[in-house]
Design a protein around this motif. Structure first.
Motif, PDB file in Angstrom:
ATOM      1  N   SER A 193      31.026  30.261 -31.949  1.00  0.00           N
ATOM      2  CA  SER A 193      32.385  30.451 -31.157  1.00  0.00           C
ATOM      3  C   SER A 193      31.804  30.613 -29.752  1.00  0.00           C
ATOM      4  CB  SER A 193      33.330  31.378 -31.695  1.00  0.00           C
ATOM      5  OG  SER A 193      32.654  32.656 -31.889  1.00  0.00           O
ATOM      6  N   PRO A 230      42.990  24.472 -37.071  1.00  0.00           N
ATOM      7  CA  PRO A 230      41.761  24.717 -37.084  1.00  0.00           C
ATOM      8  C   PRO A 230      40.973  24.761 -38.621  1.00  0.00           C
ATOM      9  CG  PRO A 230      42.716  26.917 -36.802  1.00  0.00           C
ATOM     10  CD  PRO A 230      43.761  25.747 -36.668  1.00  0.00           C
ATOM     11  N   ASN A 231      41.837  24.965 -39.709  1.00  0.00           N
ATOM     12  CA  ASN A 231      41.383  24.906 -40.992  1.00  0.00           C
ATOM     13  C   ASN A 231      41.145  23.547 -41.348  1.00  0.00           C
ATOM     14  OD1 ASN A 231      41.318  27.655 -41.882  1.00  0.00           O
ATOM     15  ND2 ASN A 231      43.512  27.748 -41.521  1.00  0.00           N
ATOM     16  N   THR A 243      45.366  32.829 -39.889  1.00  0.00           N
ATOM     17  CA  THR A 243      45.747  31.731 -39.587  1.00  0.00           C
ATOM     18  C   THR A 243      47.215  31.995 -38.729  1.00  0.00           C
ATOM     19  OG1 THR A 243      44.564  30.509 -41.005  1.00  0.00           O
ATOM     20  CG2 THR A 243      46.348  29.377 -40.007  1.00  0.00           C
ATOM     21  N   VAL A 277      27.576  27.966 -37.594  1.00  0.00           N
ATOM     22  CA  VAL A 277      29.113  27.813 -36.942  1.00  0.00           C
ATOM     23  C   VAL A 277      29.029  28.921 -35.671  1.00  0.00           C
ATOM     24  CG1 VAL A 277      31.409  28.551 -37.217  1.00  0.00           C
ATOM     25  CG2 VAL A 277      29.950  27.729 -39.153  1.00  0.00           C
ATOM     26  N   ILE A 328      35.638  31.023 -41.978  1.00  0.00           N
ATOM     27  CA  ILE A 328      35.043  29.990 -43.103  1.00  0.00           C
ATOM     28  C   ILE A 328      33.428  30.257 -43.115  1.00  0.00           C
ATOM     29  CG2 ILE A 328      34.948  27.531 -43.499  1.00  0.00           C
ATOM     30  CD1 ILE A 328      37.636  27.233 -42.371  1.00  0.00           C
ATOM     31  N   ALA A 352      33.842  26.462 -32.969  1.00  0.00           N
ATOM     32  CA  ALA A 352      35.386  26.760 -33.111  1.00  0.00           C
ATOM     33  C   ALA A 352      36.087  26.734 -31.641  1.00  0.00           C
ATOM     34  CB  ALA A 352      35.378  28.137 -33.449  1.00  0.00           C
ATOM     35  N   TYR A 380      42.398  23.745 -31.423  1.00  0.00           N
ATOM     36  CA  TYR A 380      42.828  25.012 -31.641  1.00  0.00           C
ATOM     37  C   TYR A 380      44.128  24.853 -32.552  1.00  0.00           C
ATOM     38  CZ  TYR A 380      46.308  23.804 -27.987  1.00  0.00           C
ATOM     39  OH  TYR A 380      47.359  23.123 -27.394  1.00  0.00           O
ATOM     40  N   THR A 398      37.667  29.909 -37.931  1.00  0.00           N
ATOM     41  CA  THR A 398      36.664  29.047 -38.301  1.00  0.00           C
ATOM     42  C   THR A 398      35.334  29.992 -38.545  1.00  0.00           C
ATOM     43  OG1 THR A 398      37.531  27.384 -36.593  1.00  0.00           O
ATOM     44  CG2 THR A 398      35.068  27.241 -37.373  1.00  0.00           C
ATOM     45  N   VAL A 402      35.848  21.352 -32.644  1.00  0.00           N
ATOM     46  CA  VAL A 402      37.239  21.310 -33.195  1.00  0.00           C
ATOM     47  C   VAL A 402      38.257  21.793 -32.209  1.00  0.00           C
ATOM     48  CG1 VAL A 402      36.862  21.344 -35.860  1.00  0.00           C
ATOM     49  CG2 VAL A 402      37.167  23.473 -34.584  1.00  0.00           C
ATOM     50  N   LEU A 409      29.010  23.723 -36.222  1.00  0.00           N
ATOM     51  CA  LEU A 409      30.251  23.666 -35.961  1.00  0.00           C
ATOM     52  C   LEU A 409      30.650  24.680 -34.954  1.00  0.00           C
ATOM     53  CD1 LEU A 409      33.311  22.806 -37.001  1.00  0.00           C
ATOM     54  CD2 LEU A 409      33.077  24.433 -38.466  1.00  0.00           C
ATOM     55  N   ALA A 436      38.412  21.739 -38.920  1.00  0.00           N
ATOM     56  CA  ALA A 436      36.897  22.045 -39.525  1.00  0.00           C
ATOM     57  C   ALA A 436      36.672  21.567 -40.795  1.00  0.00           C
ATOM     58  CB  ALA A 436      37.032  23.430 -39.612  1.00  0.00           C
TER      59      ALA A 436
END
Length: 492
Positions: free
Chosen positions: A220, A168-169, A98, A218, A201, A190, A165, A198, A163, A188, A172
């Protein structure tokens, strides 16, 4: 050059993978993630295609219709317990990621960037122990017979969650935890600028929980078509999005063709109102450190400071002095308070707005400078701002505070409400009742009185007007993902 514009080596290996139908997998292509504190590439993420998105939605639909996820509350609670434990067990790995990818400071990861969001998962796991998914309405006589009526609360179905930027934690988990608690399945997506957090996770979900295959998927991606599929696909029942109001409006239109339920958590231009009987001492640190938290990249920050006209200069001087004490730089240093903006593109946007504000008549009291390397921008204070100007009306998403003078309480409320947004705000006064009277007149979804903090997992968060639709967190956040089914049966 932004993270999505960097050239990708042909033999790149991605740091994390997509999660689709219970399988961790790569995409056909990848794209780089950039450390905003240095401007250098530090990792690569899989760049999901439309076909990947369609596969994820199909997996979520299949899991919703063929598993007991939607009906087994105890199982969902156990899986959320497992997710919470997995996050705790891998806390330091997630913290480092992060800091590197988002530019979050060490201190901020101990709060809203990481450790705070973990409490959201804990909250919804515990809420399932007491939440009643059925409500009795009693019996009524109709045509000479008694009828028992009740309401059952059922999972809404497949959720597309998209979500931003900046956190992000938080973003999400504030979507995943209540959607899963409700019994929904989730796709989900990212944020393109910060995908690896993300995807990490997703890896924890796949490897450390019993959540069935397809319940959580998930992605991206840098392809806008992926987001379009997620908001228009007929197998998606709910869309939840956090981001700009411009994109939120597009999503709402796109989802309208299939009449999907839409939850939007959008921008803000929140006002900190200082009444003339307030103790001005706490105002300067509250305002200066508030707007520079995460370099101003938070939708709920108070970016407008409304002050009595007679005390404008005095308060501006105090805030400027406090801004000079904001330590910015390497987010890995424990004493750093403010890290970088996410990208060069975002920094250019912020700087352009500051330059236009000065050209429009605002006074640049402090800041307004780019600092290299990385994407740093100095804490910036603008005084004597016209309440109708761009800098007072549009979300900056940077460490820029606009000071606006007002004449009386009515004028302060008018200026505060003179905005397309209505997400947050604050009021300071020596008279608590006076502060409450003003606060209740401000059209905003959340508001702190004399420094009061509302942001906790059990408190609904969201806004009025173009700041969004619906609420995250609290019981209200769970109920965004539930459908109501009314039933009746005749009694003997």
């Amino acid at each position: 050059m932004s993270s999505v514009e960097q050239e990708v080596p042909a033999d790149v290996v991605t740091d994390q993978r997509l999660l689709i139908g219970g399988e961790l997998r790569d995409a056909a292509t990848a794209y780089p993630s950039v450390d905003p504190a240095t401007g250098e590439v530090f990792g690569y993420a899989p760049d999901a295609s439309v076909e990947d998105a369609e596969a994820a939605i199909a997996a979520a639909r299949r899991a919703f219709e063929t598993t007991n996820w939607a009906t087994d509350v105890a199982f969902r609670q156990r899986c959320l317990d497992q997710l919470h434990q997995a996050l705790l067990d891998h806390l330091e790995d997630l913290r480092e990621l992060t800091i590197t990818e988002v530019g979050a400071t060490v201190a901020l990861t101990k709060e809203a960037q990481l450790e705070g969001p973990l409490a959201i998962v804990r909250y919804y796991a515990d809420l399932l122990k007491t939440y009643d998914f059925s409500e009795e309405l009693g019996s009524v006589e109709y045509l000479g017979q008694q009828h028992r009526r009740w309401v059952e609360k059922e999972a809404a179905g497949v959720v597309s969650a998209i979500v931003a930027y900046n956190f992000p934690n938080q973003l999400a988990l504030a979507k995943l935890a209540p959607a899963l608690a409700a019994g929904c399945t989730v796709v989900l997506k990212a944020a393109p600028e910060a995908p690896l957090v993300t995807l990490f996770i997703a890896e924890l979900i796949a490897q450390h929980t019993d959540i069935p295959a397809g319940v959580v998927n998930v992605l991206s991606s840098t392809d806008v078509a992926v987001g379009e599929v997620m908001t228009t696909h007929p197998d998606v029942d709910v869309v939840t999005f956090t981001g700009s109001s411009v994109v939120g409006r597009k999503i709402m239109k796109a989802a309208g063709d299939t009449l999907k339920r839409v939850f939007l958590e959008l921008g803000g231009k929140s006002a900190l109102i200082v009444l003339d009987d307030a103790d001005y001492g706490p105002i300067a640190p509250y305002a200066a450190f508030g707007i520079t938290m995460h370099a101003g990249q938070a939708c709920a920050l108070n970016s407008r400071l409304l002050v009595p006209r007679k005390d404008h200069d005095r308060i501006v001087e105090a805030v400027a002095a406090m801004m000079a004490r904001v330590r910015y730089g390497d987010p890995r240093e424990k004493k750093t308070y403010m890290g970088p903006l996410i990208s060069e593109k975002q920094r250019d946007k912020v700087h352009g707005m500051v330059e236009r504000a000065v050209a429009a008549g605002a006074t640049l009291v402090a800041g307004g400078e780019k600092i290299d390397p990385g994407f740093f921008y100095t804490p910036t204070l603008l005084a004597g701002v016209d309440p109708d100007s761009e800098i007072a009306q549009e979300e900056v998403f940077g460490p820029v505070l606009a000071v606006i003078p007002y004449d009386d309480d009515d004028d302060a409320v008018r200026i505060a409400n003179n905005s397309a947004y209505g997400l947050s705000g604050a009021v300071f006064s020596g008279d608590e009742q006076r502060a409450l009277n003003v606060a209740r007149r401000v059209r905003t979804g959340t508001l702190g009185i004399n420094g009061g903090n509302y942001f906790q997992p059990d408190v609904p968060f969201g806004g009025y007007k173009q700041s969004g639709i619906g609420r995250e967190m609290g019981e209200a956040g769970l109920e965004e993902f539930l459908e109501l089914k009314s039933l009746a049966i005749t009694l003997p």
